[in-house]
Design a protein around this motif. Structure first.
Motif, mmCIF file in Angstrom:
data_model
loop_
_atom_site.group_PDB
_atom_site.id
_atom_site.type_symbol
_atom_site.label_atom_id
_atom_site.label_comp_id
_atom_site.label_asym_id
_atom_site.label_seq_id
_atom_site.Cartn_x
_atom_site.Cartn_y
_atom_site.Cartn_z
ATOM 1 N N LYS A 1 -2.060 0.646 16.304
ATOM 2 C CA LYS A 1 -0.861 0.765 16.880
ATOM 3 C C LYS A 1 0.437 2.084 16.011
ATOM 4 O O LYS A 1 0.827 2.952 15.860
ATOM 5 C CB LYS A 1 0.270 0.065 16.800
ATOM 6 N N PRO A 2 1.156 1.004 14.665
ATOM 7 C CA PRO A 2 1.520 2.206 13.680
ATOM 8 C C PRO A 2 1.069 2.673 12.735
ATOM 9 O O PRO A 2 1.109 3.337 12.393
ATOM 10 C CB PRO A 2 1.900 0.900 12.846
ATOM 11 N N MET A 3 -0.454 3.184 12.908
ATOM 12 C CA MET A 3 -1.235 3.556 12.088
ATOM 13 C C MET A 3 -1.990 4.970 12.539
ATOM 14 O O MET A 3 -1.762 6.110 12.252
ATOM 15 C CB MET A 3 -2.311 2.491 11.622
ATOM 16 N N ASP B 1 1.175 -1.606 -0.151
ATOM 17 C CA ASP B 1 -0.313 -0.487 0.233
ATOM 18 C C ASP B 1 0.804 1.102 0.217
ATOM 19 O O ASP B 1 2.026 1.245 0.931
ATOM 20 C CB ASP B 1 -0.560 0.102 1.130
ATOM 21 N N TYR B 2 0.261 1.550 -0.971
ATOM 22 C CA TYR B 2 1.333 3.406 -1.030
ATOM 23 C C TYR B 2 1.369 4.350 0.653
ATOM 24 O O TYR B 2 2.594 5.277 0.237
ATOM 25 C CB TYR B 2 0.897 3.928 -2.172
ATOM 26 N N LYS B 3 0.528 3.918 1.099
ATOM 27 C CA LYS B 3 0.415 4.837 2.373
ATOM 28 C C LYS B 3 0.778 4.407 3.829
ATOM 29 O O LYS B 3 1.589 4.555 4.519
ATOM 30 C CB LYS B 3 -1.611 5.170 2.559
ATOM 31 N N GLN B 4 0.262 3.168 3.237
ATOM 32 C CA GLN B 4 0.260 2.447 4.680
ATOM 33 C C GLN B 4 1.391 0.964 4.734
ATOM 34 O O GLN B 4 2.384 0.705 5.995
ATOM 35 C CB GLN B 4 -0.556 1.621 5.731
ATOM 36 N N GLY B 5 2.434 1.427 3.825
ATOM 37 C CA GLY B 5 3.226 0.228 3.327
ATOM 38 C C GLY B 5 2.670 -1.354 3.608
ATOM 39 O O GLY B 5 1.788 -1.524 2.985
#
Length: 249
Positions: free
Chosen positions: A119-121, A50-54
């Motif tokens: 957590k990461p987002m 995903d280009y935003k969330q990796g």
């Protein structure tokens, strides 16, 4: 037409449904293994980053289908409970009872994977967001249903009390689904909508739908296996169950 109705009604009896449930369970289990295996392969090795969330977004291939199933199973349980309360059918309440642990597992899986995604987002494991909180209430409803059933010794009374709880609690399902529209919530809105084209990449969407079908097949397989146990337990004093035990089947 009339013969078809007669055949369907024949399986509303625990005696005739017991062997059918065994066959459905095996077929559904094989389908579930194939679909979940292929779905996981697509989710982790085929779907693009995903280009935003990796790479962290890949948790959605488990999180989203689990969330859908947690809501869907509760609605199905409420439907079985309504049938049981209106028509006094024993098998309806047995089906609701058999589905409950699977629904609770998916509700827990939804919350658990949601925390790993959050957590990461979002920078936090948990927030009292409208959708997350209503999903937690759904988990409590599952646990409350199972606790209420086990607390009442008389099966008929347990059926009625737990069935009413299911019907009251089903109000929470549309709250979960529409919470992202009704309130300004941290949780992102629905990516897949019935009346609009999906904004997801086709490969991502395919992988998610395959995982959903796999979870669906798993739910059927486990529920059918569990309802056989419920039938044997509740019909243990009947002649046909004693004959099964004597035959070692």
């Amino acid at each position: 037409m009339s013969s078809r109705l007669i055949n369907w009604f024949k399986f509303s009896s625990p005696t005739t449904f017991y062997p059918l449930a065994g066959k459905i369970s095996w077929v559904a289990a094989i389908i579930a293994i194939a679909l979940i295996g292929y779905g996981l392969y697509m989710s982790f090795f085929v779907a693009p980053t995903d280009y935003k969330q990796g790479e962290g977004y890949r948790i959605i291939f488990v999180h989203v289908p689990a969330s859908w199933m947690s809501m869907f199973i509760y609605v199905i349980m409420a439907g079985w409970a309504a049938l049981g309360l209106v028509f006094n059918t024993r098998l309806s309440m047995m089906m609701a009872q058999a589905l409950a642990p699977t629904g609770a597992m998916f509700a827990f899986l939804s919350l658990w994977t949601g925390s790993f995604w959050g957590k990461p987002m979002w920078g936090t494991w948990w927030v009292w967001d409208a959708r997350i909180t209503s999903e937690l209430i759904l988990l409590f409803l599952y646990l409350g249903y199972m606790a209420l059933r086990s607390a009442i010794d008389d099966p008929r009374r347990a059926d009625r009390a737990s069935g009413i709880l299911l019907l009251v609690g089903v109000v929470n399902v549309p709250i979960i689904y529409f919470s992202v529209k009704w309130w300004n919530t941290l949780h992102q809105g629905s990516t897949i909508k019935l009346n609009e084209e999906s904004t997801m990449d086709d490969t991502m969407l395919t992988a998610m739908l395959i995982m959903t079908l796999g979870f669906w097949a798993y739910s059927i397989a486990v529920a059918m296996a569990r309802v056989r146990t419920v039938i044997l337990e509740r019909e243990r004093s009947s002649t046909w169950v004693r004959e099964l035990v004597n035959e070692g089947r």
